[in-house]
Structure formats: structure tokens, C-alpha cells
Write an enzyme that holds these catalytic residues in place. Structure first.
Site, PDB file in Angstrom:
ATOM      1  N   ASP B 322       0.851  -1.184   0.000  1.00 28.26           N
ATOM      2  CA  ASP B 322       0.000   0.000   0.000  1.00 28.26           C
ATOM      3  C   ASP B 322       0.882   1.228   0.000  1.00 28.26           C
ATOM      4  OD1 ASP B 322      -2.582  -0.965  -0.078  1.00 28.26           O
ATOM      5  OD2 ASP B 322      -2.482  -1.554   2.037  1.00 28.26           O
ATOM      6  N   LYS B 408      -8.738  27.460   0.710  1.00 29.70           N
ATOM      7  CA  LYS B 408      -7.843  26.560  -0.011  1.00 29.70           C
ATOM      8  C   LYS B 408      -8.588  25.242  -0.203  1.00 29.70           C
ATOM      9  CE  LYS B 408      -5.184  24.300   3.722  1.00 29.70           C
ATOM     10  NZ  LYS B 408      -6.039  24.331   4.873  1.00 29.70           N
ATOM     11  N   ASP B 531      -5.606  -3.895   6.109  1.00 28.17           N
ATOM     12  CA  ASP B 531      -6.219  -3.695   7.416  1.00 28.17           C
ATOM     13  C   ASP B 531      -7.733  -3.591   7.353  1.00 28.17           C
ATOM     14  OD1 ASP B 531      -6.237  -1.286   6.166  1.00 28.17           O
ATOM     15  OD2 ASP B 531      -5.061  -0.205   7.681  1.00 28.17           O
TER      16      ASP B 531
END
Lengths: 567, 693, 224
Positions: B322, B408, B531
Site C-alpha cells: 500500500d 484553499k 487492514d
């Protein structure tokens, strides 16, 4: 000596060249999908389906049963020999146990001979039993190698091919064409090929000399091409009619090595890893050269005890020198050494000199080669035996790179190891077990022509030769007794089928596996390092197994010879 | 969670400090293992065991004056053989002992507590006390602050901080809450604050801790496939040498007859030869190597469900990693300000910092830090400012200050925001956004009212040392594949920077599963970490599946290993341990077989020199007498086991190298070393024995 | 994989199914092909191409077969070159159930098969060396060519070494009353070098040499 080395180099170079030609041809033989007209006719006659895909069990079963039928036929023909007309010498039928021994010996490609060719077999038997069984036993071995290689080359497959197809093709496309052409060359060189049984000569000194002749050339070719080894005459390829010139001797040597060496190429081609084939070829060659060097130097040095009798054994312009007891002058030390090394390497068993009369270290070479049984080895089985050891090597050292060992991209796991170890075990069990039995049998002493360690070597040689399906002998042993006929017969059967069938099983199990792609993390089995390791494992496992026996035989005999002890 | 773990050297561990070995108990165990029932499980050592018994009987016979050789000699051989057996037992006991210490520590954690069982899955439901070892699957329990969680379960109500240090060794508490990926709790851990209601997921005696203890103790340690295959080889070699030695008796007998003189080799010598030849070294240490491998895994805080899984780890060809947490740090970091045309970079930095002052995410903080570092703009007090938190709906955050709306956010969100107020989203900004994305970074657009000020580039931070690590793996033939939810552009850029071999972008759990199947069809072994519950199918499919302890119960059950530290980088360590275990086995096997050469040279001349005196030339080591030669070989054979115990427990030195080089090095050490060492060792022992035999 | 296990389940019966007939037919068929057709065709072609060799390379002198150029003969008379020791045996003419030494018996090739440490072999070699020296008038400690005192492998070795032939030449010349140079020239004529320039060692064919000697000797010794 330079002349000798030139001969070695020349002959081995030709052998290597033939590897390409025949290797390609055998690859084609095993992979081509088309059947020719003779083969189609054969399948129809036999009533078999050439398209049937056989599992290793089925393949092995067909091999076993067809061999059994052929052995039975051979047995029957030997039993009725005297009733078959046409033998001018009216030679008698073989007794039941001798006929059994002969049939078993020839179907297993061993060619151990408890009989003497010129006195006990008619020309018909030499053809219809001996030549026939020599051809089919060789074809069996080569076909098995074909199935074996095919199994290793496959990925997730359930079958290893069709035995009938492999067997038929080997006979029609490989053995018979080569044998026919070679037989004519042999006749040109002087090997008889006639249906007459004898020629009578009156010698210059006025004696009557009976010259036994017959269809020798046609037998002689398949004898070597098929790594069989059984002679037309008692003294086998030492007999001038079986081996009249250095050229025929050379052709015999090349014939014996032809298929076993070329199979390495075929192997490489069929598994699509050419380098692997050459790696195996190199392993064969390295061991071969080592043994050749040993026997050549030992025979060339001669027998130190002869020297004290004032015998000149030095090699000069005028004589080949060396230990000439039991050797033929036309071959000398070099051609004989090469023949000795070849016939027990390629487990043929024909002899152009008497192995029993070799120097102790020279005699160690044939015993050791048969114990290893994979210095080129017999047709088909030699390669199979080497692969057995390759798998063992992979397992022993492969773990050191931190992966489950792999061979040809296939993981070597418990099931394969079981079969591999069975094949590895069968060989020493037969050799050492039967030798021990013979040592404990009181009648054994009566069969020995030599005392001291050489006597032990004779017994050891007999079972080694039988188990390795070689057939040559330390002929000082009179093995034509019920005890030796039975036990050597068993050794031949164990040596043949208990190593062949487990390895077919390995091929079958391997065929069913997927292949792990090769990469920097996998152990390459085609490097010089691996070849070296393979040779090392062959010598260590073979050597460690047989070293004590060799120490009590040829090794101690050598030391005793140096110290001037006689028996 | 350690961020530099990827480069941690082998042997580093987050486990407890090693406990001193209790020698008394090891010796006791070694003797206890002399029972025939235990011995018969190891075929190689069983042969030695039988040899010890037979030589002892021969010694007893010799005492009565009818011995086949001198009583002292037979006694010395018998004692050496018994020690060979005891040393093998001790090796196993030692390996097990290390596990036992760990198990004891764990057992201390697994206290028998009284659980509070609930009738309904609600906190306020009716409750009654129930012993923790009588809890069935599906029962509901309430655990409050200060209490120990009685068994494994799943949080179905509430949230709590839990101290899992008893299992993981990690002292920082973790949050466990109902729903999502952090709902599983482990028996033996302690709730520090708040309360949770859990549903029991493990049968009594099968909880995580129980399994772990069983594992550590080696109680359930079945033989692994490679171990079985190796055992077959060792048994076959033993049979061969049994045959060799058994047939030597008739051979020797026959030789004396043929020679007309000499003496037959004694049974004692044959047994000595047999024990020397059979692969006792590896036979004695094989089981210790397996236990030690398991133990090393546990030391690395990885719990494997079987030895088979560890072994498979050594064979892995493909690692699915991952991206986040394994290859990159979990968070992105502001790397650069890209002002809009005609816009000052400092203005952009100032606005971006303002917009981020209240943003406590790592990304937000990194913007503040970047502005400070590049333009020395300090954070300031904000009076009357209204902070706008990030929401999934608006996909932007910012601040309203003095009537200015500073924002933002993702380009599309800012475009919508600016255009809604009548502003224009400049073309140039779109181009900058695309450039940034192409580099594998995340663009964050900053606006002040209707003005678009520019773009902040947020970069994924590749873990230090990871690129070198991947290069090593490549050298070993292991392919690394990065799995990420990012788009192809971003994924490709990060993949290139991190040096992985391949990547799977915009990965869904199905894509992952397909990828694993594809590699497996090619004959490769695949390892991965996971997980989440949606990782479970892929974890179940992978050959080596390392589940994070912080993950869901489903993930943990689908995997065949659990990392208690929940560190995905641990997968690399797992591969190392697996490889090291097989390497240790292979090296000791080679060493064991290579040893035989010297032993032959010691024993064969000694055994037969009486019949054939010229055989003395084979005594290349110049050993003193036949008796001292045979004894030296047997004693060497026993001592080498002791000498190699540390190696068996520690494992041979591991290096990330191509197979050919690994093989070359190990061959040199264990192959060549195995040939040479006994020549030296036997000679030395012989010198010591010379006064006695 | 599944197919393999299927065969296991179906047991030995399915493995042997349909093999019996092909196995039996194949035995007979390949016996005919490899054991009869192949040798017969070879015999036919060989006798057309190489009729002399196919019948045993026989040497005919004065209409009488005197031997094969490939097979050695026993020479004991001093006027002939002697071949290597041969340990072949033959039936005792007086009692066919017994076998006696009968060197160069081409009906039963044989070798000593004695090993290097065999006392019998050493005794035989010593005796042969002694006899050789005596016969050829050599000094009692003169070196003897190894091929002159060791038995050949077949017992039918047609050749001797050049060294051996040269040592015998003086005797033959003396007995036949020929100039030694003539005999040596004949030896040289009948010395064959390596075949195709590389294979084998130099050697002298004893039968052919003796035939040439007979031809060269005007007073040919009577044939009985």
C-alpha cells in the site's frame, strides 16, 4: 602420449558435434505431431490410439507390461532354440534359469551374459532374441526419457505423452536407420554378417581352426547404439570379429555415447532452456574426463610387479606399453582406456579389454562409474539419473538462497523428494545389499578366480554391473551358479525399474505444477557453478555411499600392489 | 509508528529485552526428552539414540570380560553418543525455552477476569458477572475505564482509548470505537478512558492471546512443507548410511577370509561410523531452527498463524505494498508555492498560511511551516476571524478575516467557489494544477475572495531509505508493486520516485484480488498487507498476508500473519525472516553432509587397518591410533552440534543479494567450511586424546 | 492434477485397460522387425557390397582357407613369428568332457581375467618372459616387450607390437636362413600405423607376416 591425447580430443570432439545433430533429431522425434505411414500402420496393427494422453502411471504401466511381454517372448524362443531348424552347429536350448537370466538381462538393457555366445546361441537366437531385445530395451529407455523430459517441460499438465508413440518412433526413426547404415560400415571394416555359422581354416602350422561367424554386424551396431553391451562372442568387443580395427573401436565408443550425450541437447530443447542441456552435458563430460584420466594414467603406468620380472611397459615408438594383460594390441592403452571409460559411463557393458585384468585403479573406474550410473549413463536412463541428482543438488544447496528449492521453475516438495530418494536409494540397496549377501554365502568363495581384495572386487563388480544395467564383468567371477543367476537377475530388475518408474512419477508430479519464472532470486541450474555442484553432489553422495566398499576392493588392492603383495 | 522502520537492521525488535537462559531447566528438559516417545519423532536422532543404547550394552558386556573391544574405548564411544543425543535435545529445549519465556509473559497478561455480561447490546442493559473463560461467541460485554478487556471482540457501542502495550509493546493508547476500521479489541488489553460495549468474537481458549501463547510455545508447530521434504532427504540419507555400515560387517568378514588374516570390524566402530555419517548436525538442529524462526517473527512483533506462512514468506516473488504508510509517510507535505501570473509568491504564501492556521491536519501544519521557512511569515493571532473547517461537501477550508474570504481546496472546489462569487478561474491555474498532478503531487488552490492566488503543491513524502530497499528486493528477484487509490498520473510519478517495479492505480479491492490471481497464475507467490474489511478477500487470496493489528477482525482472520505494531513496512522484515529460516536449514544441511568426507578419512583406515595395513595411508590427518581416530570423529560430531546451536537459533547471516551471490557465499562458508572444519577439529581432539587411547 | 488423481481413484484396472493385446502384439511385431527383418536386410546388402568381409575376411592360399586376417593363430614353431600368449581352452580330444589349454581357439574366445595382484598371473608372466628370452637368445635380464608376456583379451589377438616383432626377427631369420634385413623389411611392410592417421597404435599382423615369410622363403617348410 601426445598421440593418445590427440585421439581422445578427436573422438570427444566428434561426439560433441554429434550432440547437435542427433539432439535436434530426437527433439523433433519427441515433439512432432505427425505420424508417418509406417508408424500409423504399427498403431493400427497394435490396436492403440496414438492420441491417448497418458498419465505417468499409465505410461509406466504400458512400459512395464510391454517389456514383460517382450521378455516372455525372448524367454520362449531361447527355450525352444534346438527345435528351430537352420543351425549348422545344432546348439542346444538354454536351461530354464539360464533362459530367464538371459531374457531378463537383455530386456533390462543390462546384457549380463551367463552364457558364452559362440557356443550356446544359434544365429536365429542371436537375431530374434538378442538383437530384438537389444533394440526394444534401448527404445524403452529412450522413450522413457522422452516421457520424462516432456513431463518436466510441461506446466499444469496431467499427462506425459504416449508411450506407444515414443517407443515406435524411437525404433523406426532413430535406432533402425542408424544401425543399418553403421552395420554396413562395420562389415566394410571386417565384422562378419552372414547366416553361416562357422568357417573352417587350416592354419599355417596345420591345425584346424574353427571360426565362428554369423550376423555379427547387425548385432554389434544396436549393441552399442542401444548401450546394451552383450557380445556375439564370449570375449565381446575384444574379439576381432566384433571389433576388428581401431576405427570400429572408435565407432563403438561414439555409438555408445551418441544417444546419452545427445539427450542433453534434446532435454535443453524440449524444456526450452538450451543452456540447461549444455550444463548437463558439461557435468557428464567433466566426470567422464576425470575417470578417463584415472584409467589412462593407471593403465599406462602398468603393473609395477611386472617391472620386477623385467617386462618393459614403457610407451615407445615401437610399442604402446602399459598393462597389456587382457588387452588387444590393436587398441593399445589409449583406445582401451577410452573404451573402458565409455562402456561403463554409458552403462553399455561391452568390453574391448578384460576389466578384471585392469590395474586396481584402472578397475576402480568402471566400478565407480557404474556406482554413479550417470556419467552419460545408458540410453535415456543416464539423463534421467542425472536429473535425479540435479534435483537432489537443488534441494541440498538450493535452500541456501532462502527459498524453497526449485528445479526448472518447479518447486521441489515432499512428494517429489519421496520419489527421488526412492530412486537414489534403490541403487545402493541393490549393490551393497546383494554384495553383502554374497559375502555371507559360503559358495561364493568357490566362484572366485582371485583372492585378496580383487576377489571382493569381483563380487562387488557383478552386482554393481547388474544394478547399473551395465552387463560388463570382472569375469574372474564364475557367476553361472543358481545363487548368482538369481541375485544378479534381481539386481538387474531392481536397477532398471525401481529407478525408472519413480523418476517417471517425478516427471508426472512436476508436469502438474506451475512454473515459477526465472529471475535473479531463483537459483539458476544452468551455470558453471551449478554444474560443478552437481558433479560434486554426484561424487559425494555416490562416493560417500560406496567409498567403504571401494576401500576394501580396488583402493586397498592398489596399495597392496604397490607394496608387492600377491594372492 | 516508526517511520524509518524500513531501514531498520535485521534483529532490531520492538519486543521486550531477552531474558537470561535458565540453564538448569534446559539441562532438565534435555534429559526429559530422552524418552523413546520423544526420540522416535526425529528419525535421524533416533538412530543415534539406538546406537547409544547398543554401545552401552556392549560396554556392559565388555565389563563382564567378553567385550569385542576394550571396555574403556566402548565406554568412551557410548558416552559420546549419549552426549550427541543430549546436545540435540538441549538445542530444542533452548529454542523452546526462549518461546516459553515469551509465553509466560503473555500468560501473565491473560488474567482470568470477571466480565460484565449484558443482556442487550446497550450500555444500560441488564448485566451480570461472568468469568472470562466462560464467554461464548456473540455475548455482549461492557468494559469501562480501568478494566481489562476479557476477550477478543468487536466494539458495537461507544469509543474508548485502550492500552494495548501488553500485546504490542506500544505504550501509546489507541482509540477503539464502534463502526469503521478500528472496532476490534483484543483480550488482555486495558481500557484507559470512557467505555465500550463489545460483542465477543472468539471462543473460550481461542482468543488471540491464547493462539499467540500456543504459537510461542511451539505447541501447535506442525512441520512445514519444506521441513517435511528435508526430513525425507535426511531419512533417505540415514537409510543409505545405515546400509553402508550394516554391509561393512559382511564385507569386512569376507575380506579377512580373502586376505587370510586380519580382524573383523567391531559393532562399536560401525555404530560410531554410522553416527558420524548420518546427518546428525542438521537432524539435531532442524526443529530448533523452525522454532527459532517462529520466535524471531514474534520478536519482530509479527504473529504468524503457522510455520508454513513464514516459510512461504521466504518464497515470495511479488510484494503488493500500500502506498500510504508503506512507501510514503501517511501525510503529504507542502513543498512549493506556485503563484498565479502577476501574483506575488509571498502574497500566496501569506494567504495560504492564514487559511491553514486553524487547520490542525498535518497537511495544514506543513503549509504554515513552509510559509514560515520560505518567507519568514510567522503565525499570528487572529482576532474576529471565522475559521471554515474542511467538509466533505465543500471540499475546502479556510478563514474569513476582515471581510476576506480566504479558501484553499481542490481545484474544482475553488473554481466553483470563485465562479459562484462572479470571479474567473484563470487558465494558467488549470495548467499549474495539471503540472503539479503530473509530478505525483497534490495541488491545493488558494483563493482570496474572487482572486485565485495560486497553487500550493502538496507532496507525498517517500520514506527514507525505501528506494534502496526496493532496489535490494529487485536484486533478490522480488518484484514490488505499489497499490494506491491515486490516479495513474500521480501513481506513476510516485512509483518512479520510490523505485517500485509496478503500480496499481485507482485500486479497488476487486482490482487487488485480480492482480494477486494474475501473479499467482504466473506461478508467483504474492505477499501483501491490509487492514480494512474490504482487504479481506485479497488477504485471503495472497500467499503471505500480513494483517495490521489495528485493522478489522475480518482482515486479521483473512490474513495468515498479524503485525502487532500495525506497520505495513514490516512485510519486508517478514520476507527476511522467512528467507533466513530456509537459508539456515540449507546451510546446516550442506555443512552436515560436507562433514562426512573428513569423518571417512578418520574412520575407514582406523576400522580396516588391522586387516589391510597399507590402508594406513588414508589416515591423512595422521591420527594417533585407530581408537583415538574413531573417538575423535564421534566427539567432533557431538561438539559440532553444540557449536552450531547459536547459529541455529540466530539464523545464518542474511543479506539482500541476488541468488547467485548468496549461494556463492554460503557455499564457501558452509560447504567448503563444512569440508575443512572437521579435518581441523578431529585432529585437535585427537591430539587431546593421544595420552589416553 | 485432477486427471492424475482420477487415475489413482480408478485404480490399477483402468491403468492396465487395453494394454494386454497391444503389449503381446508389439512383442511379436518388433521381434519380426528388429530381430528378423533388420538383420536379414543387413546381411543381404552387406554380402553384395562387401562379400569378403561379410564372410569373415578369410585368407585362401592354394585353394585352401588358412585363416582369417582378423583372427590370430597359434604359432609355436621357431620359423614363424609368434603371437601373444593366449589362454583359450578347448575340449580335450581324448576326453571331450574335459577342457585343456588350446591357444587361439576361435571357437571359444577367453582371457585370464587375473587381477594385478594375482600370484598366478605374476608366475605366468615370469615364466613367459623366461621362455621368450631363451627362445630369442636374449640376456636373462633383458627387458621383454609387455605384449609378448601378457595374454590378450580375446585370446585371438592377431597382432604383436613392432618391438616384439623386431626381437623375434633375428630368430626367424636364423631358422629360415634368410638375411635378417629381409625379415626386418617384411616386418616393416606388415606394420600398420594408426588408422586414418590417428586411431590406434602401430602393430604387426602375425598371420599376414608369416604368410609373407612363407612366400619369401624359397624353401618353404613342409606343411606337416
Amino acid at each position: 602420449m601426445e598421440h593418445d591425447l590427440t585421439q581422445f580430443a578427436l573422438i570427444l570432439a566428434i561426439m560433441a558435434g554429434l550432440v547437435f545433430v542427433l539432439g535436434k533429431w530426437m527433439t523433433h522425434l519427441f515433439v512432432s505431431p505427425a505420424h508417418n505411414i509406417i508408424e500409423r500402420g504399427t498403431y493400427r496393427l497394435l490396436g492403440v490410439d496414438p492420441a491417448e494422453k497418458m498419465s505417468w502411471k499409465r505410461y509406466g504401466m504400458v512400459l512395464l507390461l510391454s517389456n514383460a511381454a517382450m521378455m516372455l517372448l525372448g524367454y520362449l524362443l531361447l527355450r525352444v532354440q534346438q527345435y528351430i531348424p537352420g543351425d549348422a552347429l545344432e546348439r542346444a536350448s538354454q536351461s530354464p534359469h539360464l533362459a530367464f537370466n538371459t531374457a531378463a538381462s537383455f530386456i533390462t538393457n543390462t546384457n549380463w551374459q551367463s552364457y558364452s555366445g559362440e557356443t550356446s546361441l544359434s544365429n536365429f537366437s542371436q537375431m530374434a532374441v538378442i538383437t530384438f531385445l537389444m533394440t526394444v530395451s534401448a527404445a524403452t529407455g529412450v522413450a522413457a526419457a522422452g516421457g520424462f523430459i516432456r513431463g518436466l517441460s510441461r506446466k499444469s499438465a496431467a499427462d506425459i505423452g504416449n508411450y506407444w508413440v515414443d517407443f515406435t518412433r524411437v525404433i523406426f526413426r532413430l535406432l533402425l536407420p542408424i544401425c543399418f547404415v553403421l552395420a554396413l560400415v562395420y562389415v566394410w571394416q571386417g565384422i562378419p554378417q552372414t547366416l553361416n555359422a562357422e568357417a573352417i581354416a587350416n592354419t599355417l602350422e596345420g591345425a584346424r581352426q574353427q571360426l565362428i561367424v554369423g550376423p555379427v554386424a547387425s548385432l554389434e551396431t544396436i549393441k552399442h547404439i542401444g548401450t546394451n553391451g552383450g557380445g556375439f562372442f564370449a570375449m565381446n568387443s575384444a574379439h576381432p570379429f566384433e571389433n576388428p580395427t581401431p576405427l570400429t573401436n572408435t565407432l563403438h565408443i561414439l555409438s555408445m555415447l551418441l544417444i546419452p550425450s545427445a539427450l542433453t541437447y534434446t532435454f535443453g530443447s524440449m524444456i526450452a532452456r538450451r543452456r540447461q542441456g549444455w550444463a548437463f552435458f558439461a557435468a557428464f563430460l567433466v566426470m567422464f574426463l576425470g575417470f578417463l584420466a584415472l584409467v589412462y594414467s593407471a593403465e599406462r603406468a602398468g603393473n609395477p610387479m611386472f617391472a620386477s620380472a623385467g617386462v618393459d611397459q614403457a610407451q615407445t615408438q615401437l610399442q604402446a606399453g602399459g598393462n597389456m594383460e587382457g588387452k588387444e594390441l590393436r587398441f593399445g592403452i589409449a583406445q582401451t582406456s577410452l573404451f573402458v571409460t565409455t562402456t561403463t559411463a554409458a552403462t553399455t557393458g561391452s568390453v574391448d579389454a578384460m576389466h578384471s585384468s585392469l590395474t586396481p585403479l584402472g578397475g576402480l573406474v568402471p566400478i565407480a562409474e557404474m556406482m554413479l550410473n550417470n556419467v552419460f549413463g545408458g540410453d535415456g536412463v543416464g539423463l534421467i539419473n542425472l536429473v535425479t541428482y540435479a534435483i537432489l543438488t537443488v534441494f541440498l544447496v538450493g535452500m541456501m538462497i532462502g527459498r524453497t528449492p526449485e528445479f526448472l521453475g518447479k518447486k521441489v516438495e515432499a512428494r517429489e523428494m519421496k520419489f527421488v530418494m526412492l530412486a537414489v536409494l534403490a541403487h545402493p540397496f541393490s549393490i551393497l545389499g546383494f554384495t553383502a549377501l554374497a559375502c555371507l554365502t559360503p559358495s561364493t568363495l568357490a566362484s572366485l578366480a582371485n583372492m585378496g581384495p580383487h576377489g571382493f572386487s569381483e563380487v562387488l563388480y557383478a552386482y554393481t554391473s547388474g544394478t547399473a544395467n551395465n552387463g560388463s564383468a570382472f569375469a574372474g567371477l564364475n557367476a553361472n551358479t543358481p545363487f548368482f543367476n538369481t541375485t544378479i537377475g534381481l539386481a538387474m530388475l531392481i536397477g532398471r525399474y525401481l529407478t525408472l518408474l519413480p523418476m517417471l512419477a517425478v516427471a508426472g508430479v512436476m508436469a502438474a505444477k506451475t512454473t515459477v519464472p526465472e529471475g535473479p532470486g531463483t537459483l539458476s541450474t544452468s551455470t558453471p557453478l551449478f554444474t560443478g555442484l552437481l558433479v560434486f553432489v554426484v561424487i559425494i553422495v555416490g562416493g560417500l555411499t560406496f567409498l567403504p566398499a571401494l576401500a576394501l576392493g580396488p583402493i586397498v588392492e592398489h596399495l597392496l600392489m604397490l607394496s608387492g603383495t600377491t594372492f | 509508528m516508526s517511520q524509518v522502520d524500513a531501514t531498520a537492521p535485521l534483529g532490531a525488535s520492538s519486543g521486550g529485552s531477552p531474558k537470561p537462559v535458565k540453564w538448569a531447566s534446559v539441562i532438565g528438559e534435555a534429559f526429559k526428552k530422552l524418552s523413546p516417545r520423544v526420540q522416535s519423532k526425529n528419525p535421524v536422532m533416533f538412530v543415534v539414540y539406538l546406537g547409544s543404547i547398543v554401545t552401552t550394552l556392549l560396554w556392559v558386556q565388555a565389563l563382564s570380560g567378553k567385550g569385542e573391544a576394550s571396555g574403556a574405548f566402548i565406554f568412551a564411544v557410548a558416552i559420546s553418543l549419549w552426549f550427541t543425543v543430549l546436545f540435540a535435545n538441549a538445542a530444542e529445549a533452548l529454542a523452546e525455552g526462549r518461546g516459553k519465556a515469551q509465553a509466560d509473559a503473555l500468560r501473565a497478561t491473560r488474567q482470568r477476569v470477571v466480565a460484565r455480561m449484558l443482556k442487550e447490546p446497550r450500555r444500560d442493559s441488564e448485566s451480570w458477572p461472568q468469568p472470562s473463560d466462560e464467554l461464548d461467541v456473540g455475548a455482549y460485554l461492557l468494559v469501562e475505564a480501568g478494566e481489562i478487556i476479557p476477550t477478543d471482540g468487536e466494539v458495537i457501542e461507544g469509543a474508548a482509548s485502550v492500552d494495548e502495550s501488553a500485546i504490542t509493546g506500544e505504550s501509546a493508547p489507541v482509540i477503539r470505537e464502534a463502526g469503521g476500521d478500528f472496532c476490534s479489541v483484543t483480550g488482555g488489553t486495558r481500557v484507559l478512558s470512557d467505555w465500550i460495549v463489545i460483542r465477543v468474537t472468539a471462543k473460550p481458549g481461542e482468543a488471540f492471546l491464547d493462539r499467540m501463547i500456543a504459537m510461542v510455545e511451539g505447541a501447535k508447530r506442525g512441520k512445514t512443507p519444506n521441513e517435511i521434504a528435508l526430513t525425507i532427504l535426511l531419512v533417505a540419507l540415514t537409510l543409505i548410511f545405515l546400509l553402508v555400515c550394516a554391509t561393512l560387517l559382511p564385507f569386512s568378514l569376507f575380506s579377512t577370509v580373502l586376505n587370510g588374516s586380519g580382524s573383523v570390524v567391531t559393532i562399536t566402530v560401525l555404530i560410531a561410523l554410522l553416527v558420524c555419517l548420518i546427518p546428525t548436525t542438521i537432524g539435531a538442529l532442524l526443529s530448533a531452527i523452525g522454532i527459532a524462526g517462529m520466535s524471531r517473527m514474534i520478536k519482530a512483533n509479527v504473529l504468524a498463524t503457522s510455520g508454513r506462512a513464514i516459510e512461504a514468506a521466504g518464497d515470495v516473488d511479488v510484494l503488493l505494498l500500500d502506498k500510504t504508510g508503506t512507501i510514503t509517510l501517511g501525510n503529504r507535505e507542502a513543498a512549493k508555492f506556485h503563484p498565479a501570473p502577476r501574483m506575488d509568491e509571498r502574497t500566496l504564501a501569506d494567504a495560504a498560511q492564514l487559511a491553514s492556521l486553524a487547520d490542525e491536519t498535518p497537511e495544514g501544519r506543513s503549509i504554515v511551516v513552509l510559509a514560515k521557512n520560505t518567507f519568514n511569515i510567522r503565525g499570528r493571532e487572529l482576532h474576529g476571524a471565522e475559521t471554515i473547517a474542511f467538509s466533505a461537501h465543500t471540499r475546502m477550508s479556510g478563514i474569513n478575516l476582515d471581510g476576506r474570504q480566504i479558501r484553499k481546496g481542490a481545484a474544482s472546489a475553488i473554481r466553483a467557489h470563485v465562479e459562484a462569487m462572479g470571479g474567473v478561474f484563470p487558465q494558467e491555474i488549470t495548467k499549474i494544477v495539471e503540472d503539479v498532478a503530473r509530478r505525483g503531487s497534490t495541488p491545493l488552490v488558494v483563493s482570496d475572495d474572487i482572486h485565485v492566488l495560486g497553487v500550493v503543491e502538496l507532496k507525498d513524502i517517500i520514506k527514507g531509505g525505501i528506494k534502496e530497499r526496493f532496489a535490494e528486493l529487485r536484486g533478490m528477484g522480488i518484484k514490488t508493486v505499489m497499490i494506491t487509490g491515486d490516479n495513474h498520473l500521480t501513481a506513476a510519478a510516485i512509483a518512479a520516485e520510490a523505485g517500485v517495479d509496478d503500480y496499481l492505480a485507482e485500486a479497488t479491492p476487486e482490482d487487488k484480488l485480480q492482480l494477486i490471481r494474475k501473479y499467482q497464475a504466473e506461478g508467483r507467490l504474492v505477499a501483501m498487507t491490509g487492514d480494512g474489511t474490504n482487504d479481506a478477500p485479497a488477504l485471503a487470496q495472497a500467499d503471505v498476508a500480513l494483517a495490521m493489528n489495528s485493522g478489522t477482525q475480518a482482515a486479521k482472520e483473512a490474513g495468515n500473519m498479524v503485525d502487532l505494531d500495525s506497520n505495513p513496512t514490516k512485510l519486508l522484515r517478514v520476507v527476511e525472516v522467512g528467507k533466513q529460516m530456509i537459508m539456515t536449514r540449507g546451510s546446516l544441511t550442506t555443512f552436515s553432509v560436507a562433514n562426512d568426507l573428513a569423518k571417512y578419512f578418520a574412520i575407514i583406515p582406523a576400522a580396516f587397518v588391522a586387516t589391510y595395513p597399507p590402508l594406513a595411508v588414508l589416515n591423512v590427518m595422521g591420527l594417533h591410533s585407530p581408537a583415538s581416530a574413531i573417538l575423535s570423529a564421534v566427539i567432533f560430531n557431538a561438539l559440532i552440534i553444540v557449536a552450531l546451536i547459536p547459529l541455529a537459533l540466530r539464523g545464518v547471516q542474511y543479506r539482500a543479494e541476488p541468488a547467485a551471490r548468496l549461494l556463492g557465499r554460503n557455499l564457501l562458508i558452509y560447504g567448503l567450511g563444512g569440508i575443512i572444519a572437521p579435518f581441523i577439529g578431529i585432529k585437535l581432539i585427537d591430539i587431546l586424546l593421544t595420552p589416553f587411547f | 492434477m485432477s486427471d492424475v488423481s482420477n487415475t489413482t481413484e480408478n485404480g490399477i484396472l483402468s491403468l492396465t485397460k487395453g494394454i494386454a493385446r497391444p503389449a503381446l502384439v508389439s512383442a511379436v511385431f518388433f521381434m519380426v522387425v528388429a530381430g528378423i527383418a533388420y538383420p536379414l536386410v543387413t546381411t543381404g546388402v552387406a554380402n553384395i557390397l562387401f562379400p569378403d568381409q561379410a564372410q569373415g575376411s578369410l585368407i585362401v592360399r592354394d585353394g585352401q582357407t588358412v585363416g582369417s586376417r582378423l583372427i590370430g593363430q597359434y604359432f609355436a614353431r621357431p620359423e614363424y613369428f609368434h603371437g601373444r600368449p593366449s589362454v583359450t581352452a578347448g575340449a580335450d580330444p581324448n576326453d571331450p568332457s574335459k577342457s585343456i589349454d588350446q591357444p587361439y581357439n576361435a571357437g571359444a574366445s577367453a582371457a585370464s581375467n587375473q587381477g594385478a595382484t594375482s600370484k598366478k598371473l605374476l608366475d605366468a608372466v615370469n615364466e613367459r618372459a623366461r621362455a621368450y628370452r631363451e627362445e630369442n637368445g636374449l640376456a636373462p635380464d633383458a627387458p621383454v616387450p609387455v605384449d609378448a608376456v601378457t595374454a590378450s583379451g580375446s585370446g585371438l589377438d592377431p597382432h604383436i607390437s613392432v618391438a616384439n616383432a623386431r626381437l623375434q626377427a633375428a630368430r626367424v631369420a636364423r631358422v629360415r636362413g634368410l638375411p635378417p634385413a629381409t625379415v626386418l623389411a617384411l616386418v616393416n611392410d606388415h606394420t600398420s600405423g594408426p588408422q586414418i592417421g590417428a586411431l590406434g597404435d602401430p602393430r604387426v599382423n602375425v598371420l599376414e607376416l608369416n604368410l609373407a615369410l612363407d612366400a619369401a622363403t624359397t624353401a618353404r617348410p613342409a606343411a606337416q
